[in-house]
Design a protein around this motif. Structure first.
Motif, mmCIF file in Angstrom:
data_model
loop_
_atom_site.group_PDB
_atom_site.id
_atom_site.type_symbol
_atom_site.label_atom_id
_atom_site.label_comp_id
_atom_site.label_asym_id
_atom_site.label_seq_id
_atom_site.Cartn_x
_atom_site.Cartn_y
_atom_site.Cartn_z
ATOM 1 N N GLU A 60 -11.864 12.474 1.264
ATOM 2 C CA GLU A 60 -10.995 11.469 0.662
ATOM 3 C C GLU A 60 -10.569 10.414 1.680
ATOM 4 N N ASP A 120 2.079 7.218 -0.463
ATOM 5 C CA ASP A 120 1.782 8.430 -1.229
ATOM 6 C C ASP A 120 0.301 8.763 -1.178
ATOM 7 N N ARG A 121 -0.542 7.737 -1.097
ATOM 8 C CA ARG A 121 -1.985 7.978 -1.048
ATOM 9 C C ARG A 121 -2.367 8.700 0.242
ATOM 10 N N GLU A 145 -1.234 12.363 -0.164
ATOM 11 C CA GLU A 145 -2.165 13.140 -0.990
ATOM 12 C C GLU A 145 -3.328 13.653 -0.162
ATOM 13 N N VAL A 146 -3.853 12.797 0.685
ATOM 14 C CA VAL A 146 -4.954 13.201 1.564
ATOM 15 C C VAL A 146 -4.463 14.223 2.579
ATOM 16 N N PHE A 165 0.858 -1.187 0.000
ATOM 17 C CA PHE A 165 0.000 0.000 0.000
ATOM 18 C C PHE A 165 0.893 1.236 0.000
ATOM 19 N N LYS A 166 0.730 2.090 -1.004
ATOM 20 C CA LYS A 166 1.594 3.247 -1.171
ATOM 21 C C LYS A 166 1.258 4.333 -0.156
ATOM 22 N N SER A 182 -10.204 1.652 1.095
ATOM 23 C CA SER A 182 -9.130 0.961 0.368
ATOM 24 C C SER A 182 -8.262 0.147 1.318
ATOM 25 N N LYS A 194 -12.575 7.262 1.547
ATOM 26 C CA LYS A 194 -12.157 6.401 0.431
ATOM 27 C C LYS A 194 -10.869 5.662 0.781
ATOM 28 N N LEU A 195 -9.953 6.387 1.444
ATOM 29 C CA LEU A 195 -8.677 5.794 1.835
ATOM 30 C C LEU A 195 -8.902 4.661 2.834
#
Length: 391
Positions: A205, A190-191, A194-195, A187-188, A212, A208-209
């Motif tokens: 967001e 980076d996600r 971004e949030v 799992f990156k 995931s 959503k994270l």
């Protein structure tokens, strides 16, 4: 009734003092300083909606200071007029006009040729009276404070949740590393970044994270369950291989001893060969290597087949051992019974309860058939039975 001009000028000077104090306090505020810092950070600064609002905050403070300067200039002019008051000159009317009618240029912008009319200048100016400018500044300050509060609150709320999320992602990625699974993307982080960089949008967001991550966690749980099942299957296979080897050894030994005792052994069942045992052991080794390389799916299929193969062979080997050792084990059991009955007979004799003169002959004959060469198992059964009935 109009206020005396001294009161009016004093009120405007008071406004300036308050504006200056509040703008300085807000500019030094920790929350604003952090927002300002992130607007200049290209690598970790704000993005998205938060970046737009943060830029607006910084710009708004600058504009407020500019407008403060413009108001200061008007008040300085009013103070200059007041200082000229004399018997021949009363500046009150001029000062009132200054505050009520003076048009202050608060913004200039270039007008594109295609946007102008024929009589329009290339520069468009926005103007305001001191009173309307003051009202505009009050509204801008309130909007600025709301933006700062919303950004700071969103960032604080987001960070409190992201801390646990980062820990969970690290744990899940560590689990994947421990399992050594091939072609399983981690799992990156980076996600999360971004949030994190857009806190105003981040709370949306974030859901959503989290979803995931839940899917990622479920997939890892399934893989972890498969991994543990495989490891347990390896253990079961090793146990079966050990038992197969042990049974093969015991079965061969029973066949040899049976031939020594009975000379002939009827219907000898086949014993698993060393070659077959080695092939099963090699198969297990290949699967263990593949698991170390992360080929989880292939290993799960392979170990399932290996376990089934070992189970079938173990069942046959148990049947073979039972058949091959049946006569020998029965002979050992009969010998054990004979020994126990001898002990019992000695006790009965000592108590004077056993006076059958033929017993010694029966004991001698039973002992003879049990140790004959070759042994006749049927004779052994008959004499043991007779000995048992005689006690």
């Amino acid at each position: 009734m109009d206020k005396p001009i001294d009161n009016v000028l004093g009120q405007w000077k008071s406004y300036l003092t308050n504006i200056s104090s509040n703008l300085m306090e807000l500019s030094d505020q920790t929350e604003f300083q952090l927002i300002k810092l992130k607007t200049t950070d290209k690598s970790n600064g704000y993005t998205g909606i938060t970046r737009i609002r943060a830029d607006r905050c910084v710009e708004s403070v600058g504009v407020l200071w500019q407008n403060f300067t413009l108001l200061s200039e008007v008040i300085e002019r009013a103070a200059s007029l007041e200082s000229k008051q004399s018997i021949l000159y009363n500046p009150e009317e001029d000062i009132r006009k200054l505050f009520e009618e003076t048009l202050i240029v608060i913004d200039r912008s270039h007008v594109d040729i295609n946007q102008r009319n024929l009589l329009q200048d290339e520069t468009d100016e926005k103007v305001a009276t001191p009173k309307s400018l003051l009202k505009h500044m009050q509204e801008a300050f309130e909007s600025l404070c709301r933006d700062i509060t919303e950004i700071s609150s969103a960032e604080e709320a987001l960070q409190s949740r992201l801390g646990n999320i980062k820990i969970e992602i690290k744990r899940l990625n560590s689990t994947i590393g421990h399992l050594g699974i091939k072609n399983m993307p981690t799992f990156k982080i980076d996600r999360v970044t971004e949030v994190e960089r857009d806190p105003l949008q981040g709370m949306i967001e974030l859901d959503k994270l989290v979803y995931s991550i839940e899917k990622y966690r479920a997939s890892i749980k399934a893989l972890e369950d498969d991994y543990n099942w495989i490891v347990n299957s390896f253990d079961r296979v090793r146990e079966m291989l050990c038992e197969l080897k042990e049974l093969a050894t015991k079965s061969k030994d029973a066949i040899i001893k049976s031939k020594e005792i009975f000379c002939t052994v009827e219907s000898v069942r086949p014993v698993i060969s060393e070659e077959v045992l080695k092939s099963l052991q090699d198969w297990l080794g290949v699967l263990e290597n593949k698991l170390a390389q992360g080929a989880l799916k292939a290993v799960k299929i392979g170990v399932s087949k290996l376990e089934e193969e070992c189970s079938q062979k173990l069942e046959r080997e148990r049947e073979s051992y039972e058949a091959n050792s049946r006569a020998y084990n029965e002979w050992l059991d009969l010998r054990g019974q004979f020994k126990a009955m001898l002990a019992k007979a000695e006790i009965l004799k000592a108590r004077g309860l056993l006076i059958d003169n033929s017993l010694n002959e029966l004991i001698e004959n039973t002992n003879t058939v049990l140790h004959a060469n070759p042994v006749n198992l049927e004779d052994c059964r008959k004499f043991i039975k007779k000995f048992k009935l005689s006690l």
